[in-house]
Enzyme design. Structure first.
Site, short mmCIF file in Angstrom:
data_model
loop_
_atom_site.label_atom_id
_atom_site.label_comp_id
_atom_site.label_asym_id
_atom_site.label_seq_id
_atom_site.Cartn_x
_atom_site.Cartn_y
_atom_site.Cartn_z
N GLU A 189 -0.12 -7.68 -5.28
CA GLU A 189 -1.30 -7.10 -4.64
C GLU A 189 -2.35 -8.20 -4.39
O GLU A 189 -2.24 -9.30 -4.94
CB GLU A 189 -1.88 -6.01 -5.55
CG GLU A 189 -0.89 -4.90 -5.92
CD GLU A 189 -0.58 -3.94 -4.77
OE1 GLU A 189 -0.84 -4.27 -3.60
OE2 GLU A 189 -0.06 -2.84 -5.05
N ASN B 52 -2.29 -3.60 2.77
CA ASN B 52 -3.26 -4.54 2.18
C ASN B 52 -2.70 -5.97 2.10
O ASN B 52 -3.27 -6.83 1.46
CB ASN B 52 -3.67 -4.07 0.77
CG ASN B 52 -2.51 -4.05 -0.22
OD1 ASN B 52 -1.37 -4.39 0.14
ND2 ASN B 52 -2.77 -3.66 -1.45
N HIS C 299 0.20 -6.90 0.78
CA HIS C 299 1.04 -7.24 -0.37
C HIS C 299 2.48 -7.53 0.05
O HIS C 299 2.96 -7.04 1.08
CB HIS C 299 0.96 -6.19 -1.49
CG HIS C 299 1.71 -4.93 -1.27
ND1 HIS C 299 1.52 -3.80 -2.02
CD2 HIS C 299 2.69 -4.59 -0.36
CE1 HIS C 299 2.34 -2.85 -1.61
NE2 HIS C 299 3.05 -3.30 -0.61
N ASP D 97 11.47 -5.61 -6.71
CA ASP D 97 10.62 -4.95 -7.70
C ASP D 97 11.19 -3.61 -8.16
O ASP D 97 12.14 -3.08 -7.56
CB ASP D 97 9.20 -4.76 -7.15
CG ASP D 97 9.19 -4.26 -5.70
OD1 ASP D 97 10.17 -3.59 -5.29
OD2 ASP D 97 8.22 -4.53 -5.00
P1 PGA Z 1 6.74 0.48 3.61
O1 PGA Z 1 6.17 -0.43 2.45
O2 PGA Z 1 7.96 -0.19 4.10
O3 PGA Z 1 7.04 1.79 2.93
O4 PGA Z 1 5.67 0.57 4.65
C1 PGA Z 1 6.12 -1.81 2.67
C2 PGA Z 1 5.51 -2.47 1.46
O5 PGA Z 1 4.67 -1.83 0.79
O6 PGA Z 1 5.85 -3.63 1.19
#
Ligand code: PGA
Length: 243
Positions: A142, A135, A137, A66
């Site tokens: 999301e 959450n 995702h 992304d």
């Molecule tokens: P993070 O994010 O590695 O910064 O915890 C993971 C994600 O949001 O997929």
């Protein structure tokens, strides 16, 4: 799904680098899917170390999950910038073989379509590295993202905006949208490795592994993938019954 529980973050990073190294040895022209955020930083550090010891990326291709919509590649919080700083400039990958959605394409729909075409033309992703949001995702898919979705322009959940604010000067600088591979794009990858560390990921990890397969918890779709491994530390595994 398989689950590997290791002691700590360092062990996650080494185990993840082991998977990448083995895949690259088996297929030097590997198509590798990459993630950003805090979680894969240790794996990138490890891959750089191994490259200095001879690991060869010269024939590999990468696709990132992304990019923030509206951030140019020279913005310090963009994923283009992150990838350049954390991995690409330290290894011998051909920049022409590194793909990240263009967050400033004035026609984001065209960008999404092109990205899907580029993945197909490359022969599909052999190995995709994922993180997981608190959450649930994956990528910027999301809760509520359709399981049939391909690369698209998506809205970020408020929880994600808050979580990622640490990479920006102010909360209102965090983009509210991103271009993200869809759940279907991710499920099309031949092999998936999801990394998670820390107690704050324990709920999302246990729901992804043991909860119902539901669009409300995007990572739960991985239960349906034929070759998916979770590499997690003891803190992230704390809500699993086996620990
Ligand atoms: P993070 O994010 O590695 O910064 O915890 C993971 C994600 O949001 O997929």
């Amino acid at each position: 799904m398989r689950v590997k529980i290791v002691k700590d973050y360092k062990a996650i990073s080494e185990a993840a680098a082991d998977v990448v190294e083995a895949a690259l040895k088996g297929k030097p022209d590997l198509v590798l899917g990459l993630a950003t955020g805090s979680t894969p930083l240790g794996m990138y550090e490890e891959l750089i170390k191994r490259h200095q010891g001879g690991m060869d990326f010269s024939k590999a291709t990468t696709f990132n999950l992304d990019e923030y919509f509206g951030l140019s590649s020279d913005h310090q919080a963009s994923y283009h910038y992150y990838m350049e700083e954390q991995l690409f400039r330290h290894i011998n990958i051909d920049p022409a073989n590194t793909y990240i959605p263009n967050g400033i394409n004035p026609d984001p729909m065209e960008e999404c379509k092109n990205y899907e075409t580029q993945m197909k033309t490359a022969g599909g992703i052999d190995l995709q590295i994922l993180g997981i949001g608190t959450n649930g995702h994956i990528g910027f898919n999301e809760p509520g993202a359709p399981f049939g979705g391909t690369t698209s322009l998506v809205d970020l959940a408020q929880e994600t905006v808050n979580a990622n604010a640490r990479f920006f000067q102010k909360l209102d600088e965090v983009p509210r949208q991103a271009i993200s591979m869809g759940i279907k794009s991710i499920m099309n990858c031949a092999e998936i490795v999801l990394l998670a560390n820390g107690a704050h990921k324990a709920d999302a990890v246990s729901q992804a592994l043991l909860g119902p397969v539901t669009e409300k918890l995007p990572a739960s779709v991985l239960q349906l993938h034929p070759n998916c491994l979770f590499i997690i530390d003891e803190a992230a595994a704390a809500k699993l019954p086996i620990t």
